[in-house]
Design an enzyme around this catalytic site. Sequence first.
Site: not given
Lengths: 269, 106
Positions: A226, A177, A181, A230
Site C-alpha cells: 500500500r 500523504c 488523507h 501510494c
Amino acid sequence: MTRSVYAGLTAAALFCAAVPLSAQNSADALAIGRQMLAEDNPGELWAQRGERLFAEKRGPKGASLERCDLGLGPGKVAGAFAQLPRYFADTDKVQDLESRLMTCMVELQGFKREDIIRNRFGTPDRDSDMEALVSYVGSKSNRMQMDMPLAHAKEREFYKSGEYLFFRRSGPLDFSCATCHTEDGKRVRLQDLPNMMDPKQMQMVVSTGWPAYRGTQASVRTMQHRLYDCNWQMRQADLGFASDTSVALTSYLNGRAKGGVIQLPGVRR
Amino acid sequence: MSEPMRLRATLQGDVADVRILMRHPMETGTRKDAKGEIVPVHFIQSVTVNHNGKTVLEAQWSQAISRDPFLGLRVKGAKAGDKISVTWTDNKGDKRTDETTVAAPS
C-alpha cells in the site's frame, strides 16, 4: 440449479435497486460489497498457506519459523501484529511485520534477502511467501486491539519520523500523504480516501485494512505494498521494501490506530 | 500441487450451511503473460459435494468462474458431525478432495 440462478439474479437486481451508484455514496455501495466479500474472503486462503509455511522446515538451513521472535517471544504469533512495529534488540532496529519476518527468514532459514525482496509481491504465476505469512500472522491477532508500544526511544523516534514523512510535501507533484488523507470526502476517481486525522478512519485502515485481498490484483497485498503504491501514485522515488522510511510511516499509522479492533485479512477493491 | 480448499460447514436448524473457497488460477485462455504469449486455458471443470458419501451437488464449470472461486450451498437434513467432502477436477486432470465435518451452531 435453475432456481438458484434465478435467486442469484434477483439478489443482484435488488442490490442494484437498493444502491444507486453515484459518487456521493460510493462508500455505502462499497461497504455492502465488502461485507459480502468479507464473509468468504479469498484472503483466508493466503492465511491458510501462511500457517503451513510458518511451520514448514524451509530454506537452505531447513528450519521453520517457529523460533521466530515477532516481539512477544520465539514462536509467539498470537497478538504479535497488534504490537508492531516495535524495537528489536537483536537487530537494534524498529521493525514492522514484513521486515521482521524477513529477518527471521534470513537468520533462521538462510533465505537471501534479495530473493525475498524480489518475491515480495505475488504475480498471477507466482505466489509471494511474504504475503501468505503476513496474512497468517495478522489473522492471529483478530479480535484484539491495536496497541503499538512507544516505550523505547527508537520507537518514539520512528513514530516522529513517520509523522514528519506523512506531512512532508515532495516530489514532482509536491504531494504528501496529508494532501489526500487529512480531509473527509476526498477521492481518487471513485475510491474514497480515508481521512487519517479521524481516529475511527485511521483505525479502520490499520486494523481491518492491510494485509487485504485485493480483487483487482487477485492477491493479498500488505501495508508495504500500500505504501509502495501510494508513493508511486505521488511520483516519489521508489519506496524500498521494509526500508526504514516505510517502517517509520507504518509506525506513525499503527501508533495512531491504537484501540482499533483487528480483523484480518481485509478485503479491498 | 494444489492448495487445500478452505471448507466451513455450520448447522442452522436441520440445514448445514456449507462454504467452500478454492485456490485455482481459473485461466480463461485469453490472458497474455508478460512476454505477450497466451496463457493456456486452465480451469475447474467439475465439482462434486458429498454428504456422508452421498452426492448432494454436481456442477460443471467453465472459464466464466472467477479466480479463487467461492461456492456456497445448504444441505438439508444434516446433523452435527456429518462428513462433507468436496472434489474438484480441472481441465489438466488435476484433482483435489478435501473434507470437513459439520459443526454445531456456535
